[in-house]
Design a protein around this motif. Structure first.
Motif, mmCIF file in Angstrom:
data_model
loop_
_atom_site.group_PDB
_atom_site.id
_atom_site.type_symbol
_atom_site.label_atom_id
_atom_site.label_comp_id
_atom_site.label_asym_id
_atom_site.label_seq_id
_atom_site.Cartn_x
_atom_site.Cartn_y
_atom_site.Cartn_z
ATOM 1 N N LEU A 122 0.649 -1.013 0.192
ATOM 2 C CA LEU A 122 -0.470 0.431 -0.060
ATOM 3 C C LEU A 122 0.571 1.477 0.199
ATOM 4 N N LEU A 123 2.321 1.466 0.888
ATOM 5 C CA LEU A 123 2.947 2.752 1.007
ATOM 6 C C LEU A 123 3.738 2.876 -0.647
ATOM 7 N N GLY A 124 3.412 0.893 -0.747
ATOM 8 C CA GLY A 124 4.778 1.888 -1.967
ATOM 9 C C GLY A 124 3.968 1.595 -3.380
ATOM 10 N N GLU A 168 11.329 -0.017 -10.963
ATOM 11 C CA GLU A 168 12.228 -1.155 -10.834
ATOM 12 C C GLU A 168 12.484 -1.026 -9.528
ATOM 13 N N GLN A 169 12.616 0.309 -8.996
ATOM 14 C CA GLN A 169 12.773 0.200 -7.230
ATOM 15 C C GLN A 169 12.293 -0.414 -7.057
ATOM 16 N N PHE A 170 10.852 -0.304 -6.816
ATOM 17 C CA PHE A 170 9.765 -0.595 -6.377
ATOM 18 C C PHE A 170 9.265 -2.081 -5.936
ATOM 19 N N ARG A 171 10.061 -2.696 -6.785
ATOM 20 C CA ARG A 171 10.427 -3.559 -6.823
ATOM 21 C C ARG A 171 11.019 -4.402 -6.023
ATOM 22 N N ASP A 196 5.295 -0.860 8.049
ATOM 23 C CA ASP A 196 5.745 0.091 8.235
ATOM 24 C C ASP A 196 7.726 0.072 8.093
ATOM 25 N N LEU A 197 8.184 -0.622 8.861
ATOM 26 C CA LEU A 197 9.422 0.179 9.140
ATOM 27 C C LEU A 197 10.155 -1.589 8.202
ATOM 28 N N LEU A 198 9.927 -2.351 8.328
ATOM 29 C CA LEU A 198 10.440 -3.124 7.062
ATOM 30 C C LEU A 198 10.472 -2.011 5.657
ATOM 31 N N LEU A 199 9.357 -1.565 5.068
ATOM 32 C CA LEU A 199 9.842 -0.888 4.173
ATOM 33 C C LEU A 199 10.727 0.440 4.031
ATOM 34 N N ARG A 254 13.102 -6.969 -0.943
ATOM 35 C CA ARG A 254 13.857 -6.942 0.248
ATOM 36 C C ARG A 254 13.326 -7.137 2.041
ATOM 37 N N ALA A 255 11.340 -5.904 1.433
ATOM 38 C CA ALA A 255 10.961 -6.160 2.850
ATOM 39 C C ALA A 255 9.956 -7.059 3.114
ATOM 40 N N ALA A 256 9.948 -8.069 1.217
ATOM 41 C CA ALA A 256 9.339 -9.586 2.509
ATOM 42 C C ALA A 256 10.373 -10.784 2.647
ATOM 43 N N SER A 257 11.949 -10.736 1.947
ATOM 44 C CA SER A 257 12.422 -11.035 2.522
ATOM 45 C C SER A 257 12.998 -11.414 3.629
#
Length: 306
Positions: free
Chosen positions: A5-7, A19-22, A90-93, A27-30
């Motif tokens: 959502l924030l992305g 590309e940066q978004f992906r 949100d902290l991971l993002l 990275r956040a998902a991992s």
């Protein structure tokens, strides 16, 4: 859910490139760890018990932790401990954006504040979304739209998204509508509810997106969007709709659920009052359609006519 959502907001404001978004989302998902994994790592649950809870979620619309406590696999104290150790999305993002060298933490805090102000999200609502409260998110995103006049639509959309997150993509979230939300779709899976409340729901997307989602639900890599892959999407929709019918029955609203129908090149437009719900996943965007009336061209097929 919150990361995507924030992305999407960062993309909309042109603060990051696609590309940066992906890369940031990957990275956040991992870095995100599910409660079941944390429970195994802490020695609180066995792998077989985690799998049992996952299977139970196909028949009961409850969070993993609530079911695990109900089954006696976790205590309330253990669940709260695991929830405290699970990083907030949100902290991971923010961490991913900083590690990618895109923003400082100070800049990210400013963006987060601007996002909340633009969408009129107060502290209580934001905390609800951070906790993974899907229904709170649906109420915020559909605020002021006619769908809220029929509360069962909000409940249905919320349940649908919860199960996308559980069974298809843990990072899925609702995203803004685009031109791809309109027009005809090459593959559409439709199911009809009939009863005191009658409506239909449908899932549509480009073939590559549906193939990836079908593979995730089937638990194996599917190479072609053939009958097996189509049946996998239909099975997922039937699972969600079956859960919704059970929930409604508990509230005294009985509905019959007709078998799913897979159609090609179907569009939803004209005078039909359709709610379009785009869902962003790592596989791409697909659209959930919900409407109180079914197009006549499809009604007889759904009901088994000729």
């Amino acid at each position: 859910m919150l990361s995507r959502l924030l992305g999407e907001y960062l993309l909309e404001e042109r603060l990051v490139t696609p590309e940066q978004f992906r890369r940031v989302l990957d990275r956040a998902a991992s870095a995100k760890v599910k409660i079941g994994t944390l429970a195994i790592n802490a020695g609180y649950m066995a792998a077989a018990q985690v799998e049992e809870i996952h299977e139970l979620q196909k028949t009961r619309d409850l969070r993993f932790g609530d079911l695990a406590v109900e089954k006696g696999y976790l205590t309330d104290a253990q669940l709260q401990e695991l929830l405290r150790t699970q990083p907030k999305e949100d902290l991971l993002l923010g961490q991913s954006l900083v590690e990618e060298g895109l923003f400082s933490w100070g800049r990210f805090e400013t963006i987060l504040r601007d996002y909340r102000e633009k969408n009129a999200i107060d502290e209580k609502q934001f905390e609800a979304i951070r906790r993974g409260d899907v229904e709170a998110l649906v109420w915020i995103l559909f605020r002021g739209r006619n769908v809220l006049k029929q509360q069962f639509f909000v409940k249905y959309i919320s349940l649908f998204l919860r199960n996308v997150i559980r069974f298809l993509d843990a990072g899925a979230s609702l995203v803004p509508e685009t031109a791809d939300t309109y027009g005809d779709f090459p593959h559409v899976t439709i199911q009809l509810f009939k009863g005191k409340v009658s409506f239909f729901s449908a899932v549509a997307a480009k073939e590559d997106v549906l193939l990836s989602l079908a593979s995730r639900f089937a638990g194996e890599k599917l190479e072609r969007f053939d009958e097996f892959a189509q049946a996998s999407i239909a099975e997922f929709l039937n699972l969600v709709n079956g859960l919704f019918a059970v929930n409604c029955s508990h509230e005294g609203v009985e509905m019959d659920l007709l078998p799913p129908l897979i159609e090609r090149n179907v569009g939803f437009g004209g005078d039909l009052e359709v709610v379009r719900v785009p869902v962003g996943t790592n596989s791409g965007v697909f659209t959930l359609f919900v409407a109180p009336e079914t197009p006549r061209s499809l009604l007889r097929k759904l009901e088994g006519g000729h």
